[in-house]
Design a protein around this motif. Structure first.
Motif, short mmCIF file in Angstrom:
data_model
loop_
_atom_site.label_atom_id
_atom_site.label_comp_id
_atom_site.label_asym_id
_atom_site.label_seq_id
_atom_site.Cartn_x
_atom_site.Cartn_y
_atom_site.Cartn_z
N ASP A 142 0.81 -1.23 0.00
CA ASP A 142 0.00 0.00 0.00
C ASP A 142 0.84 1.28 0.00
O ASP A 142 0.54 2.21 -0.77
CB ASP A 142 -1.02 -0.03 1.15
CG ASP A 142 -1.98 -1.22 1.01
OD1 ASP A 142 -1.73 -2.11 0.15
OD2 ASP A 142 -2.98 -1.27 1.75
N VAL A 145 1.97 1.79 -3.52
CA VAL A 145 0.93 2.28 -4.43
C VAL A 145 0.76 3.79 -4.28
O VAL A 145 0.57 4.52 -5.28
CB VAL A 145 -0.41 1.54 -4.17
CG1 VAL A 145 -1.56 2.22 -4.91
CG2 VAL A 145 -0.29 0.08 -4.60
N GLU A 146 0.90 4.27 -3.05
CA GLU A 146 0.80 5.73 -2.84
C GLU A 146 1.87 6.49 -3.63
O GLU A 146 1.58 7.49 -4.29
CB GLU A 146 0.99 6.02 -1.35
CG GLU A 146 -0.19 6.71 -0.71
CD GLU A 146 0.05 6.87 0.78
OE1 GLU A 146 0.76 7.82 1.16
OE2 GLU A 146 -0.47 6.02 1.55
N THR A 149 1.29 6.35 -7.40
CA THR A 149 0.22 7.26 -7.82
C THR A 149 0.77 8.68 -7.98
O THR A 149 0.50 9.35 -8.99
CB THR A 149 -0.92 7.23 -6.78
OG1 THR A 149 -1.38 5.88 -6.68
CG2 THR A 149 -2.07 8.12 -7.17
N GLY A 171 -3.97 -3.26 -6.59
CA GLY A 171 -4.78 -2.04 -6.46
C GLY A 171 -4.16 -0.80 -7.07
O GLY A 171 -4.71 0.30 -6.96
N ARG A 172 -3.06 -0.96 -7.78
CA ARG A 172 -2.41 0.28 -8.25
C ARG A 172 -3.12 0.91 -9.41
O ARG A 172 -3.09 2.15 -9.56
CB ARG A 172 -0.91 0.04 -8.51
CG ARG A 172 -0.52 -0.37 -9.91
CD ARG A 172 -0.59 -1.86 -10.11
NE ARG A 172 0.37 -2.25 -11.16
CZ ARG A 172 0.13 -3.14 -12.10
NH1 ARG A 172 -1.04 -3.79 -12.12
NH2 ARG A 172 1.04 -3.44 -13.00
N ALA A 175 -5.91 3.08 -7.94
CA ALA A 175 -5.35 4.23 -7.22
C ALA A 175 -4.80 5.26 -8.21
O ALA A 175 -5.01 6.46 -8.05
CB ALA A 175 -4.25 3.75 -6.28
N THR A 178 -7.67 7.09 -9.97
CA THR A 178 -8.26 8.09 -9.07
C THR A 178 -7.32 9.28 -8.92
O THR A 178 -7.76 10.44 -8.94
CB THR A 178 -8.52 7.45 -7.68
OG1 THR A 178 -9.31 6.27 -7.88
CG2 THR A 178 -9.24 8.39 -6.75
N GLY A 179 -6.03 8.99 -8.80
CA GLY A 179 -5.05 10.07 -8.64
C GLY A 179 -5.01 10.96 -9.87
O GLY A 179 -5.01 12.19 -9.76
N GLU A 241 -10.60 -1.71 -12.65
CA GLU A 241 -10.02 -0.55 -11.98
C GLU A 241 -9.72 0.60 -12.94
O GLU A 241 -9.27 1.66 -12.52
CB GLU A 241 -8.71 -0.95 -11.26
CG GLU A 241 -8.94 -1.85 -10.06
CD GLU A 241 -7.63 -2.33 -9.41
OE1 GLU A 241 -6.64 -1.57 -9.45
OE2 GLU A 241 -7.61 -3.46 -8.89
#
Ligand code: PBG
Length: 324
Positions: A142, A145-146, A149, A171-172, A175, A178-179, A241
């Motif tokens: 996680d 991924v931040e 993004t 989940g990247r 993310a 969305t980013g 996604e």
């Protein structure tokens, strides 16, 4: 013999074979990976990829003009940064004036019609040579991924057309979508390395960028070569996604996966003929054991037959410059 069906009838001449061919490769299919290194006037042949070069940005711009003039419409950028810029946070990956961001700006200015894609992963910036942030010997999902993004948004700020996450964190894609949307980059696309296997065929690439993992391997995030169905799960998740294009990598050893992903995908599917595949053909050809041009053409065609809509390959320019 009293045969009604004689399939050989359709193979009688070159014209006829061309007329009934099911698939064909064209320069429109290609994504050309490029290795960019620091400095000026630099052009170095990669020892494990004969005929393929890493270049400084000034030379890269000139090279991309040549690619465009040969009909190659899309480049995928990788950078090699100085070891001193590497850490365990990916800080240099986010530098608005980093080599990748500068490269995107320079290319979009010099050759605006060429589609520019950037690699999203931390390995070229990681002191551990891993695609993500390392904590206690593990690549943590996680927090990685931040950073990825933020990295994608930074490339978008520089003007990139597509980002290409090659890290295989969970989940990247969601993310990053969305980013990008949150930052107003509704039209920046995502080419996802959806089924990227933990493969030995990336060896020459890691030579080129000096990006081999410092400890362990990449098997806790890249896929197990033993698995096929899992690729469908990964591709389906990425499409849900928000991936615009999904990719299978490597190419030839995973044609079965490519064809299965094509069956379930509602978005274009890409194949990546990776550095080790290029190196094998070059090496065998140098020995006189296979004909290089024929091996190139046959392998590229196999991707189309298996269902690829696009092909990332180091042979793009060779193909374009070949008389055919
Ligand atoms: C890094 C990355 C790799 C490749 C593309 N992006 C290497 C790796 O995962 O170790 C390989 C490409 C090639 O071998 O041609 N995230």
């Amino acid at each position: 013999m009293n045969l009604i069906e004689r399939p050989r009838r359709l193979r009688k001449s070159g014209f006829l074979r061309e007329l009934v061919a099911e698939h064909r490769v064209t320069v429109n299919d290609f994504i050309t990976p490029l290795f960019i290194t620091e400095g000026k006037g630099v052009e170095v042949e990669i020892s494990s990829m004969p005929g393929y070069f890493k270049r400084s940005l000034d030379r890269t711009v000139e090279h991309v003009k040549l690619l465009r003039d040969c009909g190659l419409k899309c480049v995928l950028l990788f950078v090699q940064v100085d070891d001193r810029l590497k850490d365990n946070t990916g800080a240099e990956a986010l530098n608005p004036n980093g080599l990748m961001q500068e490269a995107v700006r320079a290319l979009k200015q010099a050759v605006p019609d060429v589609i520019v894609m950037t690699d999203i992963a931390l390995d070229p910036f990681s002191s551990f040579g891993h695609d993500g942030i390392v904590r206690e010997g593990e690549i943590v999902n996680d927090p990685t991924v931040e950073v990825l993004t933020t990295m994608a948004v930074s490339h978008a700020n520089a003007g990139v057309d597509f980002v290409a996450p090659s890290d295989m964190m969970d989940g990247r894609i969601g993310a990053i979508r969305t980013g990008l949307d949150g930052a107003g980059f509704l039209d920046v696309g995502i080419l996802s390395y959806s089924a990227k296997y933990a493969s030995c065929f990336y060896g020459p690439f890691r030579d080129a960028l000096d990006s081999a993992p410092g400890f362990g391997d990449k098997r806790t995030y890249q896929m197990d070569p033993a698995n096929g169905r899992e690729a469908l799960r990964e591709a389906a998740l990425d499409i849900e996604e928000g991936a615009d294009i999904v990719m299978v990598k490597p190419g030839l050893p995973y044609l079965d996966v490519l064809s299965q992903v094509k069956e379930i995908s509602s978005v274009p599917v890409a194949a990546y003929q990776v550095s080790g595949e290029y190196a094998m053909i070059k090496a065998a050809a140098a020995q006189g054991w296979v004909n290089e041009e024929a091996a190139m053409l046959e392998s590229l065609l196999s991707f189309k037959r298996a269902g690829a809509d696009l092909i990332a390959t180091y042979f793009g320019l060779d193909f374009a410059q070949m008389a055919h």
